[in-house]
Design a protein around this motif. Structure first.
Motif, PDB file in Angstrom:
ATOM      1  N   ILE A  93      35.664 -16.506  63.119  1.00 26.79           N
ATOM      2  CA  ILE A  93      35.320 -15.477  64.104  1.00 26.79           C
ATOM      3  C   ILE A  93      33.833 -15.132  64.010  1.00 26.79           C
ATOM      4  O   ILE A  93      33.145 -14.999  65.034  1.00 26.79           O
ATOM      5  N   ALA A  94      33.310 -15.009  62.790  1.00 23.90           N
ATOM      6  CA  ALA A  94      31.889 -14.701  62.595  1.00 23.90           C
ATOM      7  C   ALA A  94      31.008 -15.781  63.213  1.00 23.90           C
ATOM      8  O   ALA A  94      29.984 -15.481  63.848  1.00 23.90           O
ATOM      9  N   ALA A  95      31.415 -17.048  63.038  1.00 22.42           N
ATOM     10  CA  ALA A  95      30.629 -18.153  63.602  1.00 22.42           C
ATOM     11  C   ALA A  95      30.589 -18.073  65.125  1.00 22.42           C
ATOM     12  O   ALA A  95      29.534 -18.315  65.745  1.00 22.42           O
ATOM     13  N   ARG A  96      31.710 -17.705  65.739  1.00 22.23           N
ATOM     14  CA  ARG A  96      31.755 -17.593  67.201  1.00 22.23           C
ATOM     15  C   ARG A  96      30.892 -16.430  67.687  1.00 22.23           C
ATOM     16  O   ARG A  96      30.197 -16.535  68.716  1.00 22.23           O
ATOM     17  N   PHE A  97      30.917 -15.308  66.976  1.00 19.77           N
ATOM     18  CA  PHE A  97      30.065 -14.176  67.340  1.00 19.77           C
ATOM     19  C   PHE A  97      28.597 -14.571  67.230  1.00 19.77           C
ATOM     20  O   PHE A  97      27.777 -14.206  68.088  1.00 19.77           O
ATOM     21  N   ASP A  98      28.252 -15.317  66.179  1.00 18.53           N
ATOM     22  CA  ASP A  98      26.873 -15.756  65.994  1.00 18.53           C
ATOM     23  C   ASP A  98      26.441 -16.685  67.125  1.00 18.53           C
ATOM     24  O   ASP A  98      25.290 -16.619  67.595  1.00 18.53           O
ATOM     25  N   GLU A  99      27.346 -17.548  67.568  1.00 17.81           N
ATOM     26  CA  GLU A  99      27.027 -18.475  68.663  1.00 17.81           C
ATOM     27  C   GLU A  99      26.727 -17.713  69.954  1.00 17.81           C
ATOM     28  O   GLU A  99      25.797 -18.057  70.698  1.00 17.81           O
ATOM     29  N   VAL A 100      27.523 -16.683  70.220  1.00 19.65           N
ATOM     30  CA  VAL A 100      27.313 -15.881  71.428  1.00 19.65           C
ATOM     31  C   VAL A 100      25.964 -15.164  71.361  1.00 19.65           C
ATOM     32  O   VAL A 100      25.201 -15.121  72.333  1.00 19.65           O
ATOM     33  N   LYS A 101      25.656 -14.595  70.185  1.00 22.35           N
ATOM     34  CA  LYS A 101      24.370 -13.903  70.020  1.00 22.35           C
ATOM     35  C   LYS A 101      23.200 -14.858  70.199  1.00 22.35           C
ATOM     36  O   LYS A 101      22.128 -14.462  70.671  1.00 22.35           O
ATOM     37  N   ALA A 102      23.404 -16.120  69.804  1.00 18.14           N
ATOM     38  CA  ALA A 102      22.329 -17.108  69.918  1.00 18.14           C
ATOM     39  C   ALA A 102      22.209 -17.665  71.334  1.00 18.14           C
ATOM     40  O   ALA A 102      21.356 -18.510  71.609  1.00 18.14           O
TER      41      ALA A 102
END
Length: 336
Positions: A93-102
Motif C-alpha cells: 500500500i505504501a508503494a502505491r501511495f508513493d507512486e501516486v505522489k510521484a
C-alpha cells in the motif's frame, strides 16, 4: 492455477495438511483482488502462523471483555501478531501511495485503487494512508480467513464421502466437458454448491457472534432490554435437532428436499442475516465453488487413515489439531 500447482506436488497419496493450503489460496485470491499482487509462499506462511496465534488470544480476550473483565495480556498479544500481517500489507500500500505522489499514471483495477480514489460525498476528503491500511486489513482478514475455514472443512467432509465426489466429477463433466470452469459452468454446479452450503451448516466459520437488541423484547422467559448484547450461535442453530433432520450428518442433498428448504429459511445463518449480513457472501461463494470444483476435477480426495480433526471455536471455527487428507491425481481415463 497456482494452488493446483502446489497440490500436484503432494498428490501422491501422502497425508497433507489442508488448513494452511486453503489459507494460502484464499489469501492469495484476496491479495490479487485487493492489491493486484500475488502472495509469496513466505508471506503466506507468516500470515497463516500469525493469524493462528492471533485467534487463540483474540478468543480469550473477547470473552473476558464481554463480561467486562481485564483482558490486557491477551489484547497485547493480539496486537503483536496483527502487526506482522499489517506489515506485509502495508509495504504494498505504501508503494502505491508513493507512486501516486510521484505522479504515476499507472491504472489498477483493484479494491485498493477504489479505496484510494474514493471521495467522501459530504466532506470531500479521501482516506488517509492509515485509514486505507485499516480498511485493507479488515477486508483481507475477514475475506480470506472465513473462506479458508469453510474450504478446509469442505475437503474433510468430501474425503469421507467418495460417492459425493463421484457425483461432483460427473456434474463437472456434464457442464464443463472441455475442462474449463467458466462462470457460466460454475453456476450450473448444483451439487458443488450444496456441498459448500452443507459444510457451512456443519462448520460455520463464525461459530457465534454478538448483536444488539434494538428494543425491549422477551425471548422465552427472559426479558431483553434495548441495547443489551445478544449472543447468536450459528453452530447451535444449524445443528438443532428440532430444526434439521439428521442434524449432525453430512447430506448435501438436504437443500433440495422440502424439509431442508424449510430449515434453510429459518435456521441457516452462516453469513448472518438482515442489515449485518456478510457483504462478501457472493464473492466467497463464487471463490469457494471454483476452488472445490477445480480440486475434485483434478484429484480424488481420500480420508487420512487415523486423523480426526477437533473443532474449536476461536475467531473462526478451526481444527485444534489441523485437517489432513490425501490427494491423488485422477487418471486421464478416469470416468465415473
Amino acid at each position: 492455477d497456482a494452488m493446483l500447482s502446489r497440490l500436484d506436488e503432494v498428490a501422491d497419496g501422502r497425508e497433507t495438511e489442508v488448513d494452511g493450503e486453503m489459507t494460502y489460496v484464499t489469501a492469495d485470491v484476496m491479495f490479487r483482488a485487493i492489491l493486484s499482487a500475488p502472495l509469496s509462499a513466505s508471506d503466506a506462511k507468516e500470515i497463516y502462523e500469525a493469524f493462528l496465534k492471533f485467534q487463540k488470544h483474540a478468543q480469550r480476550a473477547s470473552l473476558l471483555m464481554m463480561y467486562h473483565l481485564w483482558a490486557g495480556p491477551m489484547r497485547w498479544a493480539c496486537r503483536i501478531h496483527a502487526k506482522k500481517i499489517r506489515r506485509i500489507l502495508s509495504k504494498i500500500i505504501a508503494a502505491r501511495f508513493d507512486e501516486v505522489k510521484a505522479g504515476s499514471k499507472a491504472e489498477f483495477r483493484d479494491i485498493l485503487s477504489g479505496l484510494m480514489e474514493a471521495v467522501d460525498p459530504i466532506k470531500g476528503d479521501k482516506f488517509s494512508y492509515k485509514e486505507t491500511v485499516d480498511q485493507v486489513c479488515t477486508l483481507f482478514l475477514a475475506g480470506h480467513e472465513t473462506s479458508a475455514s469453510a474450504l478446509a472443512w469442505s475437503l474433510y467432509l468430501l474425503s469421507r464421502s467418495p460417492g459425493v465426489q463421484n457425483r461432483i466429477y460427473n456434474e463437472i463433466q456434464e457442464h464443463a466437458p472441455d475442462g474449463r470452469l467458466t462462470f457460466a459452468a460454475i453456476r450450473k454446479l448444483r451439487l458443488v454448491s450444496n456441498v459448500f452450503r452443507e459444510a457451512l451448516r456443519l462448520y460455520p466459520p463464525v461459530g457465534f457472534f454478538v448483536r444488539t437488541s434494538m428494543s425491549d423484547t422477551r425471548m422465552r422467559d427472559k426479558d431483553i432490554p434495548a441495547g443489551a448484547p445478544v449472543l447468536i450461535s450459528p453452530w447451535l442453530v444449524q445443528r438443532h435437532r428440532t430444526l434439521w433432520e439428521r442434524a449432525d450428518e453430512f447430506d448435501p442433498d438436504r437443500f433440495d428436499s422440502p424439509a431442508g428448504k424449510e430449515s434453510a429459511k429459518c435456521a441457516y445463518i452462516p453469513f448472518s442475516a438482515g442489515p449485518r449480513v456478510c457483504v462478501g457472501k457472493a464473492f466467497a461463494t463464487q471463490e469457494a465453488l471454483l476452488i472445490l470444483a477445480s480440486i475434485v476435477q483434478r484429484y480424488r480426495i481420500d480420508a487420512a487413515s487415523t486423523h480426526e480433526p477437533k473443532p474449536v471455536g476461536r475467531v473462526t471455527v478451526r481444527s485444534d489439531n489441523g485437517i489432513r487428507v490425501r490427494f491423488k491425481l485422477r487418471e486421464s481415463k478416469d470416468t465415473l
